[in-house]
Design a protein around this motif. Sequence first.
Motif, PDB file in Angstrom:
ATOM      1  N   ILE A  79     148.692  52.202   4.559  1.00 15.15           N
ATOM      2  CA  ILE A  79     150.013  52.410   5.167  1.00 15.15           C
ATOM      3  C   ILE A  79     149.703  51.111   6.539  1.00 15.15           C
ATOM      4  O   ILE A  79     151.335  50.923   7.354  1.00 15.15           O
ATOM      5  CB  ILE A  79     150.643  53.200   6.154  1.00 15.15           C
ATOM      6  CG1 ILE A  79     152.054  53.710   6.289  1.00 15.15           C
ATOM      7  CG2 ILE A  79     149.794  53.755   7.305  1.00 15.15           C
ATOM      8  CD1 ILE A  79     151.971  54.881   6.922  1.00 15.15           C
ATOM      9  N   PHE A  80     149.077  50.533   6.939  1.00 10.97           N
ATOM     10  CA  PHE A  80     148.852  49.670   7.741  1.00 10.97           C
ATOM     11  C   PHE A  80     149.035  47.998   7.649  1.00 10.97           C
ATOM     12  O   PHE A  80     149.016  47.194   8.036  1.00 10.97           O
ATOM     13  CB  PHE A  80     147.760  49.864   8.831  1.00 10.97           C
ATOM     14  CG  PHE A  80     147.495  50.697   9.774  1.00 10.97           C
ATOM     15  CD1 PHE A  80     148.589  50.954  10.741  1.00 10.97           C
ATOM     16  CD2 PHE A  80     146.462  51.489   9.134  1.00 10.97           C
ATOM     17  CE1 PHE A  80     148.298  52.631  11.298  1.00 10.97           C
ATOM     18  CE2 PHE A  80     146.623  53.219   9.798  1.00 10.97           C
ATOM     19  CZ  PHE A  80     147.517  53.321  10.916  1.00 10.97           C
ATOM     20  N   ASN A  81     148.783  48.122   5.866  1.00  9.01           N
ATOM     21  CA  ASN A  81     148.965  46.413   5.494  1.00  9.01           C
ATOM     22  C   ASN A  81     149.876  46.063   5.826  1.00  9.01           C
ATOM     23  O   ASN A  81     149.687  44.558   5.363  1.00  9.01           O
ATOM     24  CB  ASN A  81     147.979  47.090   3.734  1.00  9.01           C
ATOM     25  CG  ASN A  81     146.861  47.402   3.850  1.00  9.01           C
ATOM     26  OD1 ASN A  81     146.025  47.694   4.889  1.00  9.01           O
ATOM     27  ND2 ASN A  81     145.968  48.265   2.425  1.00  9.01           N
ATOM     28  N   ALA A  82     151.150  46.615   5.995  1.00 11.50           N
ATOM     29  CA  ALA A  82     151.719  45.310   5.567  1.00 11.50           C
ATOM     30  C   ALA A  82     152.473  44.762   7.204  1.00 11.50           C
ATOM     31  O   ALA A  82     153.140  43.791   7.750  1.00 11.50           O
ATOM     32  CB  ALA A  82     153.124  46.504   6.144  1.00 11.50           C
ATOM     33  N   MET A  83     151.087  44.902   7.817  1.00 10.66           N
ATOM     34  CA  MET A  83     151.824  44.518   9.425  1.00 10.66           C
ATOM     35  C   MET A  83     150.554  44.361   9.881  1.00 10.66           C
ATOM     36  O   MET A  83     149.643  43.937  10.296  1.00 10.66           O
ATOM     37  CB  MET A  83     151.005  46.318  10.271  1.00 10.66           C
ATOM     38  CG  MET A  83     151.825  47.584  10.833  1.00 10.66           C
ATOM     39  SD  MET A  83     151.773  49.303  10.982  1.00 10.66           S
ATOM     40  CE  MET A  83     152.917  50.265  10.385  1.00 10.66           C
ATOM     41  N   LYS A  84     150.874  42.780   9.560  1.00  7.99           N
ATOM     42  CA  LYS A  84     149.999  41.276   8.845  1.00  7.99           C
ATOM     43  C   LYS A  84     149.755  41.212  10.215  1.00  7.99           C
ATOM     44  O   LYS A  84     148.019  40.378  10.503  1.00  7.99           O
ATOM     45  CB  LYS A  84     151.097  39.803   8.691  1.00  7.99           C
ATOM     46  CG  LYS A  84     151.363  40.437   7.165  1.00  7.99           C
ATOM     47  CD  LYS A  84     150.619  40.329   6.288  1.00  7.99           C
ATOM     48  CE  LYS A  84     151.138  40.716   5.041  1.00  7.99           C
ATOM     49  NZ  LYS A  84     150.152  41.510   3.140  1.00  7.99           N
ATOM     50  N   TYR A  85     150.076  41.154  11.855  1.00 13.50           N
ATOM     51  CA  TYR A  85     149.144  40.484  12.793  1.00 13.50           C
ATOM     52  C   TYR A  85     148.799  42.104  13.747  1.00 13.50           C
ATOM     53  O   TYR A  85     148.719  41.951  14.802  1.00 13.50           O
ATOM     54  CB  TYR A  85     150.231  39.867  14.010  1.00 13.50           C
ATOM     55  CG  TYR A  85     151.712  38.988  13.378  1.00 13.50           C
ATOM     56  CD1 TYR A  85     150.144  37.459  13.497  1.00 13.50           C
ATOM     57  CD2 TYR A  85     152.423  39.167  12.483  1.00 13.50           C
ATOM     58  CE1 TYR A  85     151.234  36.785  12.888  1.00 13.50           C
ATOM     59  CE2 TYR A  85     153.069  37.907  11.525  1.00 13.50           C
ATOM     60  CZ  TYR A  85     152.167  36.260  11.669  1.00 13.50           C
ATOM     61  OH  TYR A  85     152.816  35.560  11.259  1.00 13.50           O
ATOM     62  N   LEU A  86     148.459  43.565  13.131  1.00 13.63           N
ATOM     63  CA  LEU A  86     148.283  44.200  13.980  1.00 13.63           C
ATOM     64  C   LEU A  86     146.767  43.619  14.326  1.00 13.63           C
ATOM     65  O   LEU A  86     145.661  43.436  13.175  1.00 13.63           O
ATOM     66  CB  LEU A  86     148.024  45.247  12.887  1.00 13.63           C
ATOM     67  CG  LEU A  86     147.845  46.921  13.287  1.00 13.63           C
ATOM     68  CD1 LEU A  86     149.063  47.367  14.552  1.00 13.63           C
ATOM     69  CD2 LEU A  86     147.642  47.745  12.144  1.00 13.63           C
ATOM     70  N   GLU A  87     146.432  44.443  14.810  1.00 14.18           N
ATOM     71  CA  GLU A  87     144.942  43.940  15.908  1.00 14.18           C
ATOM     72  C   GLU A  87     143.962  45.366  16.337  1.00 14.18           C
ATOM     73  O   GLU A  87     142.840  45.685  15.981  1.00 14.18           O
ATOM     74  CB  GLU A  87     145.286  43.138  17.537  1.00 14.18           C
ATOM     75  CG  GLU A  87     145.272  42.027  17.175  1.00 14.18           C
ATOM     76  CD  GLU A  87     145.664  41.474  18.358  1.00 14.18           C
ATOM     77  OE1 GLU A  87     145.154  41.416  19.583  1.00 14.18           O
ATOM     78  OE2 GLU A  87     146.100  39.586  18.267  1.00 14.18           O
ATOM     79  N   ASN A  88     144.953  46.251  16.913  1.00  8.09           N
ATOM     80  CA  ASN A  88     144.367  47.687  17.516  1.00  8.09           C
ATOM     81  C   ASN A  88     145.308  48.473  16.789  1.00  8.09           C
ATOM     82  O   ASN A  88     146.272  48.684  16.402  1.00  8.09           O
ATOM     83  CB  ASN A  88     144.176  47.711  18.744  1.00  8.09           C
ATOM     84  CG  ASN A  88     143.480  46.377  19.703  1.00  8.09           C
ATOM     85  OD1 ASN A  88     142.493  45.707  19.409  1.00  8.09           O
ATOM     86  ND2 ASN A  88     143.990  46.271  20.981  1.00  8.09           N
ATOM     87  N   ILE A  89     144.336  49.604  16.048  1.00  3.84           N
ATOM     88  CA  ILE A  89     144.484  50.985  15.296  1.00  3.84           C
ATOM     89  C   ILE A  89     143.748  51.953  16.779  1.00  3.84           C
ATOM     90  O   ILE A  89     142.531  51.206  16.900  1.00  3.84           O
ATOM     91  CB  ILE A  89     144.364  51.421  14.263  1.00  3.84           C
ATOM     92  CG1 ILE A  89     145.046  50.158  13.661  1.00  3.84           C
ATOM     93  CG2 ILE A  89     145.219  52.359  13.924  1.00  3.84           C
ATOM     94  CD1 ILE A  89     144.859  50.159  12.126  1.00  3.84           C
ATOM     95  N   ASP A  90     144.214  53.191  17.229  1.00  5.29           N
ATOM     96  CA  ASP A  90     143.805  53.930  17.812  1.00  5.29           C
ATOM     97  C   ASP A  90     143.887  55.495  17.088  1.00  5.29           C
ATOM     98  O   ASP A  90     145.492  56.113  17.502  1.00  5.29           O
ATOM     99  CB  ASP A  90     144.015  54.172  19.150  1.00  5.29           C
ATOM    100  CG  ASP A  90     143.122  55.018  20.219  1.00  5.29           C
ATOM    101  OD1 ASP A  90     142.644  55.817  19.478  1.00  5.29           O
ATOM    102  OD2 ASP A  90     143.461  54.790  21.704  1.00  5.29           O
ATOM    103  N   LEU A  91     143.262  55.977  16.637  1.00  6.12           N
ATOM    104  CA  LEU A  91     143.603  56.942  15.897  1.00  6.12           C
ATOM    105  C   LEU A  91     142.491  58.616  16.220  1.00  6.12           C
ATOM    106  O   LEU A  91     142.181  59.139  15.822  1.00  6.12           O
ATOM    107  CB  LEU A  91     143.162  56.932  13.969  1.00  6.12           C
ATOM    108  CG  LEU A  91     144.102  56.157  13.277  1.00  6.12           C
ATOM    109  CD1 LEU A  91     143.703  55.970  11.985  1.00  6.12           C
ATOM    110  CD2 LEU A  91     145.321  56.476  13.060  1.00  6.12           C
TER     111      LEU A  91
END
Length: 908
Positions: free
Chosen positions: A701-713
């Motif tokens: 689900i995060f792969n479309a977010m090309k500029y994503l730097e940080n994920i907090d789960l």
Amino acid sequence: MPVMPSDENLPPPAAGAAPPQHIQLLTPPYIPPPQNAPTMQSYPEVCSLKLPGFWMNAPDSWFIQAEAQFDLTYIRSENTKYAHLLASLTPDALDKVIDVIRSPPEENRYTSLKHALMTRLSASEEQRIGKLLYNAEIGDSSPSEFHRRMTQLAGSSTDVSESTLEMHNLLVSSTTSKLFDIFESSRKDMDTSLIMKKSAIRNFVLENGGTLHSVEFEKTHLSSILFGKNCTLAHLRIKHSKLSHLPNSIQELKNLNTLTIRHSLIQAINLNVIAKLPKLSMLDLTRNRIHSLYFTAENASFPTLAYVFLRENKLRSINMDIFNAMNSLGYIELSHNRISAVSGSLVSSALENIDLSFNRILKIDNCVLERCSVVTFFIELTRCSVFLWSTLFQTCTALSFSCDADFACTIRNWNPSEEGTFVLDHIPNEHGALEIHNLLISSTTSKLFDIFESSRKDMYTSLIMKKSPIRNFVLENGGTFYSVEFENTHLSSIRVFLWSTLFQTCTALSFSCDADFACTIRNWNPSEEGTFVLDHIPNEHGALEIHNLLISSTTSKLFDIFESSRKDMYTSLIMKKSPIRNFVLENGGTFYSVEFENTHLSSILFGKNCTLAQLRIKHSKLSHLPNSIQELKDLNWLTISHSLIQAINLNVIAKLPKLTMLDLTRNRIHSLYCTVESASFPTLAEVFLRENKLRSINMDIFNAMKYLENIDLSHNLMSVMTGSLVSSSMKLLDLSFNRLLKIDCCKWNVPNLYNLIAHDNLFLSLPRCIEQTLVNVSHLDFDNNQFGLDVLFVFGHFKNLQTLSLKNNKLTHFVLNETTIPMKMTVLNLGINKLRRLEIPYVPNKNIYIDVSLNCISNVDWEQISKNLTKLDMAGNPLDCSFGDTYGYEIRANLSCIVNKNQLCARS
């Protein structure tokens, strides 16, 4: 009069020729005319004067030029000047002063009309400062042109032009202090300050010899800062930045007195860079992500360091030896971390306060404090089972009293039955808030605070009791407290007499504005009181905060008076503690920021063409992500926390062109999905989903977010992770505090992921293919899992790994050699395992710090310990042979090891 050129050497003029242009004809001396003689203004050449059309945008400049022409043509009469001025006015200018023109004064007509024009057309000081401080863009201007423009806007505002320059939204990504040379060089004898707020700045260099006294960055993208030599900087403050480390060049700042870095991405602190700063007295590293603290300098002195603040970080253990080189240290704050192990020996004659509150400490050896004159040792809410309590913490219950600059006073450990109320006599009259921690009685009434309350009947007084055994409380008749609060108490009974009398003014409308250009309205019922209160908000105030708005539904039209007159400003609307349930932001709304906090909001709609950039909703009744959010094309930050949301459909934000941060922390989310085939999330860089109810996650689900730097789960209930994370921009992934047993990373592609946090899970082994996938990772945290022996042999493949933490696993044995330890490693934490032997025949460098505290090591074979090892922590083992930089290999033979009794090791 100018000196005339001599004509002795000039050639004779031709017959009938005009005088040469360079010769000024002399006029006879001025003789006053008789009383009835015509004035100078009657001469034809004066009548030919024609002034330029009036400049509406620069009246001051126009009058300077006009009055210069009056002087050249000898015009002195008020009436004549008035006529010329009137003839030069444009229609728009005439409109502004038509009342003065229709009823001119008998005398001084020109002066009166000039004053009216200047007053009504010149920008106010607040407007000039607003233009100066907000949206300062250098563009193609040179630094000198940029400075001239700022100086012109500043005008006579000495508050801006003297010693402090504050920039909001500086629209450059990189710059140096040369940009401010004109400001800085003309004020070398002053304590100058440079402040940058809410700006896109990423890189900054303070050049050699800089004379700025103070530099501050707040809410910027700053990720790199360099300091030249011979700078006189005394105060450096960096808050809400992208800094990932303590800049090495700080050691060049020999005059630095206070250093503050907060809300950054810093994870490891090497204190070498500040060890020899001769004037540093305060180090504030609050609210970062620090999990490691160390230094490698042999002769570290920290000559003047008196205060160290490390609260609200990620520290899990602390070796108190690190503070022993700080001979002037008086205060250490380590609260609000995750510290479960305290090792080393703290030796200090200057130390007065240590704060270890809000940690996970189970026990502390009283040998930690040696020869310390500790006045206060805080251990609040740490689940602390401390032995030798009366010895180690003999001053914990001593009465303490302090007041701060926010007009609040705090009393700790007060027993009125034994100590009386004398402490209340010492509260300054202007302080209206009284906060009591650990009130040592079980029942009381508001009479106890009569001395405080009776002398402040004209003030909004507050009484706050925290962490106290109080069970019963009575608010007596006629009590005048405005606010009463109980937190973490045993309160089971409270009685309030004459409620209607006591609180009859609580719902009265109140209105106030502060120096930060924000106005607050309390207890407003627009249905009964109308909107007159909005008319009284000063024009330069752009933030409106409303507490207890007494209606359940409204739209942004309610605030039209406030909003429409501030379309060129960044306006904010904040609603707190209100029963509002439904809100509509109308089409074309110009608010920059809207916030709801502690409301009953369950429905919110957004119209088209709104310029909203920031939306925050906290503690609400929202049950879904509003579909109309997709209309907010300027939205940059979206925060919804503490709501009833359970499922998130990311379709509604998939195509927002400017969204960079999505914060859905502390909701009830158990499902996350996206059904748009071409979802792009064009600018989304940070996603926070911590403290929800997620039990599984598909990383696709995060792969479309090309500029994503940080994920907090973190802090979810996840036990299953599927899909493949593919991202070239990903830098940080936080999976801590979940229930993960395994992860398959074989199809992941995250070449720039530098930090993986996965502590407090149920991992039995490392994620599959992690060594092939995380090729550039520098920080790994797998504390509090269930790793066994074989896990260590994988880490040798991580060529860039610097920090590895495997604390509180099930490791029973390890050998550190070329195959198990990477070349760049600087910190290895193996504390709280089941290690019985110590074998470290190889370390890659002398800077590495190895922590094997709280294991079961009972002997050390020095032949199996590398000579390059200079920092080893063995605290809490049956045999403690810890040493740091002050010990070298050459004196290990004389090292005195400490033998401890460890019943847990004996049983196992």
